[in-house]
Design a protein around this motif. Structure first.
Motif, PDB file in Angstrom:
ATOM      1  N   ASP A 101       2.524 -21.642  36.169  1.00  0.00           N
ATOM      2  CA  ASP A 101       3.857 -21.066  36.349  1.00  0.00           C
ATOM      3  C   ASP A 101       4.885 -21.848  35.542  1.00  0.00           C
ATOM      4  O   ASP A 101       4.889 -23.082  35.571  1.00  0.00           O
ATOM      5  CB  ASP A 101       4.262 -21.101  37.825  1.00  0.00           C
ATOM      6  CG  ASP A 101       3.675 -19.965  38.641  1.00  0.00           C
ATOM      7  OD1 ASP A 101       3.047 -19.063  38.058  1.00  0.00           O
ATOM      8  OD2 ASP A 101       3.846 -19.980  39.868  1.00  0.00           O
ATOM      9  N   GLU A 135       7.764 -23.288  35.726  1.00  0.00           N
ATOM     10  CA  GLU A 135       8.740 -23.725  36.718  1.00  0.00           C
ATOM     11  C   GLU A 135      10.018 -24.290  36.105  1.00  0.00           C
ATOM     12  O   GLU A 135      10.987 -24.550  36.821  1.00  0.00           O
ATOM     13  CB  GLU A 135       8.089 -24.720  37.680  1.00  0.00           C
ATOM     14  CG  GLU A 135       7.003 -24.053  38.506  1.00  0.00           C
ATOM     15  CD  GLU A 135       6.244 -25.000  39.418  1.00  0.00           C
ATOM     16  OE1 GLU A 135       6.512 -26.216  39.399  1.00  0.00           O
ATOM     17  OE2 GLU A 135       5.370 -24.500  40.144  1.00  0.00           O
ATOM     18  N   TRP A 150      12.921 -20.662  39.324  1.00  0.00           N
ATOM     19  CA  TRP A 150      11.622 -20.008  39.342  1.00  0.00           C
ATOM     20  C   TRP A 150      11.046 -20.042  40.754  1.00  0.00           C
ATOM     21  O   TRP A 150      11.043 -21.086  41.410  1.00  0.00           O
ATOM     22  CB  TRP A 150      10.663 -20.701  38.381  1.00  0.00           C
ATOM     23  CG  TRP A 150       9.287 -20.125  38.451  1.00  0.00           C
ATOM     24  CD1 TRP A 150       8.258 -20.538  39.241  1.00  0.00           C
ATOM     25  CD2 TRP A 150       8.805 -19.002  37.729  1.00  0.00           C
ATOM     26  NE1 TRP A 150       7.155 -19.737  39.053  1.00  0.00           N
ATOM     27  CE2 TRP A 150       7.458 -18.786  38.124  1.00  0.00           C
ATOM     28  CE3 TRP A 150       9.365 -18.154  36.775  1.00  0.00           C
ATOM     29  CZ2 TRP A 150       6.682 -17.759  37.600  1.00  0.00           C
ATOM     30  CZ3 TRP A 150       8.594 -17.134  36.258  1.00  0.00           C
ATOM     31  CH2 TRP A 150       7.268 -16.942  36.668  1.00  0.00           C
ATOM     32  N   ARG A 151      10.546 -18.920  41.225  1.00  0.00           N
ATOM     33  CA  ARG A 151       9.861 -18.843  42.511  1.00  0.00           C
ATOM     34  C   ARG A 151       8.681 -17.886  42.385  1.00  0.00           C
ATOM     35  O   ARG A 151       8.766 -16.867  41.715  1.00  0.00           O
ATOM     36  CB  ARG A 151      10.780 -18.322  43.637  1.00  0.00           C
ATOM     37  CG  ARG A 151      12.056 -19.127  43.894  1.00  0.00           C
ATOM     38  CD  ARG A 151      11.762 -20.505  44.458  1.00  0.00           C
ATOM     39  NE  ARG A 151      12.944 -21.210  44.884  1.00  0.00           N
ATOM     40  CZ  ARG A 151      13.745 -21.928  44.109  1.00  0.00           C
ATOM     41  NH1 ARG A 151      13.504 -22.039  42.817  1.00  0.00           N
ATOM     42  NH2 ARG A 151      14.796 -22.559  44.620  1.00  0.00           N
ATOM     43  N   ARG A 152       7.582 -18.227  43.051  1.00  0.00           N
ATOM     44  CA  ARG A 152       6.442 -17.319  43.158  1.00  0.00           C
ATOM     45  C   ARG A 152       6.461 -16.754  44.564  1.00  0.00           C
ATOM     46  O   ARG A 152       6.374 -17.480  45.544  1.00  0.00           O
ATOM     47  CB  ARG A 152       5.122 -18.027  42.875  1.00  0.00           C
ATOM     48  CG  ARG A 152       3.921 -17.089  43.052  1.00  0.00           C
ATOM     49  CD  ARG A 152       2.648 -17.652  42.489  1.00  0.00           C
ATOM     50  NE  ARG A 152       2.619 -17.640  41.041  1.00  0.00           N
ATOM     51  CZ  ARG A 152       2.380 -16.557  40.291  1.00  0.00           C
ATOM     52  NH1 ARG A 152       2.174 -15.384  40.863  1.00  0.00           N
ATOM     53  NH2 ARG A 152       2.352 -16.642  38.982  1.00  0.00           N
ATOM     54  N   THR A 190       6.820 -12.654  40.969  1.00  0.00           N
ATOM     55  CA  THR A 190       7.551 -13.877  40.670  1.00  0.00           C
ATOM     56  C   THR A 190       9.018 -13.531  40.481  1.00  0.00           C
ATOM     57  O   THR A 190       9.361 -12.373  40.207  1.00  0.00           O
ATOM     58  CB  THR A 190       7.001 -14.572  39.408  1.00  0.00           C
ATOM     59  OG1 THR A 190       7.012 -13.648  38.313  1.00  0.00           O
ATOM     60  CG2 THR A 190       5.601 -15.108  39.632  1.00  0.00           C
ATOM     61  N   SER A 222      13.112 -15.307  39.202  1.00  0.00           N
ATOM     62  CA  SER A 222      13.831 -16.409  38.556  1.00  0.00           C
ATOM     63  C   SER A 222      15.252 -15.998  38.234  1.00  0.00           C
ATOM     64  O   SER A 222      15.641 -14.851  38.418  1.00  0.00           O
ATOM     65  CB  SER A 222      13.125 -16.824  37.252  1.00  0.00           C
ATOM     66  OG  SER A 222      13.329 -15.868  36.230  1.00  0.00           O
ATOM     67  N   HIS A 229       7.775  -9.341  37.550  1.00  0.00           N
ATOM     68  CA  HIS A 229       8.728 -10.445  37.586  1.00  0.00           C
ATOM     69  C   HIS A 229      10.117  -9.849  37.763  1.00  0.00           C
ATOM     70  O   HIS A 229      10.518  -8.973  36.996  1.00  0.00           O
ATOM     71  CB  HIS A 229       8.683 -11.284  36.307  1.00  0.00           C
ATOM     72  CG  HIS A 229       9.633 -12.429  36.350  1.00  0.00           C
ATOM     73  ND1 HIS A 229       9.380 -13.578  37.076  1.00  0.00           N
ATOM     74  CD2 HIS A 229      10.868 -12.597  35.816  1.00  0.00           C
ATOM     75  CE1 HIS A 229      10.400 -14.406  36.960  1.00  0.00           C
ATOM     76  NE2 HIS A 229      11.320 -13.833  36.205  1.00  0.00           N
TER      77      HIS A 229
END
Length: 160
Positions: A4, A6, A11-13, A19, A21, A97
């Motif tokens: 990822d 990051e 950024w987050r999953r 995902t 961001s 995303h």
């Protein structure tokens, strides 16, 4: 599997297929594609100093689908949420995303989404949102948080 990215702002999953961001730049869009993402959803207005010019064209050139749902930060609507929900629900199983400029809009949208979807626990969505910001007055009704009415928007690391 590619790691990822990051380093992308906020950024987050969310899970294996989602995902989020803040605004990625053109090179970061390529990194996101390399994760297997096939669909980019942008909740930012698409203009302004932090927006990526010609994002739709850049995403298309990378072979990904692009959905733009411009959400007014001072007035998110139920129609904005319906469009967001449709973008996710119509592409189940794909790598998606979702971003805006800071990941504030997006995290609030996912928190609201979690309230009606079993695949995303509400507590996890709240924790993700709170790790970025605590929505205030303009967002209180949108996320169903009456206690936030009359409160300012507060940002992690700045206001708490």
């Amino acid at each position: 599997m590619t790691k990822d990215p990051e380093h992308i702002l906020n950024w987050r999953r969310v899970n294996a297929h989602l995902t989020t961001s803040g605004q990625p730049d053109a090179a970061q869009l390529a990194e996101i594609r390399d994760l297997g993402v096939t669909h980019i959803v942008n909740l930012g207005l698409g203009h302004g100093k932090d927006a990526l010019p010609d994002e739709a064209d850049k995403v298309a050139a990378l072979g990904m689908r692009y959905t733009h749902i411009p959400v007014d930060f001072e007035g998110p609507t139920d129609q904005d949420f319906a469009n967001f929900k449709a973008a996710l629900d119509n592409d189940v199983g794909s790598q998606i995303h979702v971003h805006c400029i800071y990941n504030a809009r997006v995290s609030a949208f996912f928190y609201r989404y979690a309230k009606t979807h079993d695949d995303l626990p509400e507590e996890e969505a709240f924790a993700m949102m709170e790790s970025i910001w605590r929505p205030g007055d303009d967002w209180a009704d949108f996320i169903g948080d009456p206690a936030a009415k009359g409160q300012p928007n507060r940002y992690a690391g700045d206001d708490y």
